[in-house]
Design a protein around this motif. Structure first.
Motif, mmCIF file in Angstrom:
data_model
loop_
_atom_site.group_PDB
_atom_site.id
_atom_site.type_symbol
_atom_site.label_atom_id
_atom_site.label_comp_id
_atom_site.label_asym_id
_atom_site.label_seq_id
_atom_site.Cartn_x
_atom_site.Cartn_y
_atom_site.Cartn_z
ATOM 1 N N UNK A 141 23.004 51.582 59.077
ATOM 2 C CA UNK A 141 23.682 52.245 57.982
ATOM 3 C C UNK A 141 24.600 51.232 57.300
ATOM 4 N N UNK A 142 24.339 50.950 56.040
ATOM 5 C CA UNK A 142 25.136 49.993 55.286
ATOM 6 C C UNK A 142 25.466 50.606 53.937
ATOM 7 N N UNK A 143 26.746 50.580 53.589
ATOM 8 C CA UNK A 143 27.165 51.012 52.263
ATOM 9 C C UNK A 143 27.576 49.744 51.527
ATOM 10 N N UNK A 144 27.014 49.533 50.389
ATOM 11 C CA UNK A 144 27.326 48.300 49.678
ATOM 12 C C UNK A 144 27.222 48.475 48.187
ATOM 13 N N UNK A 145 27.582 47.484 47.492
ATOM 14 C CA UNK A 145 27.506 47.500 46.049
ATOM 15 C C UNK A 145 27.654 46.079 45.525
ATOM 16 N N UNK A 163 38.752 39.303 46.409
ATOM 17 C CA UNK A 163 38.578 40.428 47.332
ATOM 18 C C UNK A 163 39.164 41.718 46.768
ATOM 19 N N UNK A 164 40.116 41.611 45.805
ATOM 20 C CA UNK A 164 40.663 42.813 45.188
ATOM 21 C C UNK A 164 39.603 43.535 44.348
ATOM 22 N N UNK A 165 38.564 42.822 43.943
ATOM 23 C CA UNK A 165 37.505 43.443 43.151
ATOM 24 C C UNK A 165 36.647 44.408 43.969
ATOM 25 N N UNK A 166 36.689 44.287 45.288
ATOM 26 C CA UNK A 166 35.925 45.175 46.192
ATOM 27 C C UNK A 166 36.393 46.608 46.011
ATOM 28 N N UNK A 171 33.609 54.509 46.983
ATOM 29 C CA UNK A 171 33.678 54.749 48.418
ATOM 30 C C UNK A 171 34.510 53.740 49.174
ATOM 31 N N UNK A 172 35.219 52.804 48.482
ATOM 32 C CA UNK A 172 36.026 51.803 49.173
ATOM 33 C C UNK A 172 37.492 52.178 49.012
ATOM 34 N N UNK A 173 38.182 52.221 50.137
ATOM 35 C CA UNK A 173 39.619 52.497 50.098
ATOM 36 C C UNK A 173 40.358 51.419 50.868
#
Length: 174
Positions: A141-145, A163-166, A171-173
């Motif tokens: 299971x991988x969530x990515x973008x 890394x702030x662009x992540x 779904x990223x918090x």
């Protein structure tokens, strides 16, 4: 001559009595026999022409088979008394069977059968080869973008930390 007529009459009387006893023995035997009859229909009560009916005497394992007429009627005659199983079947229909039918001398047994269409069975074979590997990896299971070049250039970033662009992805918090 008188003696000849007497012997002739005696012989004739003997023959007549013999025939009478023979025919009464056959008649008595017919009274002991069992008859199984009935009608075979489909689920719409229409006759099934050409259906076969088999009566099997269980103790002796003796079978008698008849075919239904144009009205779906059948008749099995001159069966010996005993325990029977009766099976009705026809092409395109599921068979029905009546078991443990106890019959007695001189019985006329009426059995009607209503046969349902045979069940339809579908079969499909699926062959999977190594070339048929799924496009989605179902083992992890991988969530990515992905943040595109344009988004990097246009999004405000005060820290200048990539890394702030992540946090701009769904779904990223923090």
């Amino acid at each position: 001559m008188q003696k000849f007529h007497g012997k002739f009459r005696l012989s004739f009387l003997f023959v007549c009595l013999s025939l009478l006893s023979f025919s009464s023995a056959n008649f008595a035997q017919d009274l002991d026999d069992v008859t199984i009859s009935g009608r075979i229909t489909d689920s719409n009560n229409a006759p099934i022409v050409g259906a076969t009916v088999t009566a099997t005497q269980v103790e002796q394992n003796v079978e008698r088979t008849v075919t239904a007429d144009e009205e779906g009627r059948f008749r099995i005659v001159e069966l010996k008394p005993g325990v029977y199983k009766v099976r009705a079947s026809a092409n395109g229909f599921g068979a029905k069977e009546r078991i443990e039918l106890q019959t007695i001398s001189g019985q006329n047994l009426q059995l009607d059968f209503s046969l349902a269409p045979a069940s339809v069975q579908a079969e499909q074979t699926v062959t999977v080869t190594d070339d048929d590997v799924p496009v989605v990896d179902t083992t992890r299971t991988v969530v990515g973008g992905t943040v595109t070049q344009r988004e990097i250039e246009e999004l405000p970033n005060s820290s200048r930390n990539a890394l702030d662009l992540v946090f701009t992805l769904g779904g990223v918090t923090e």
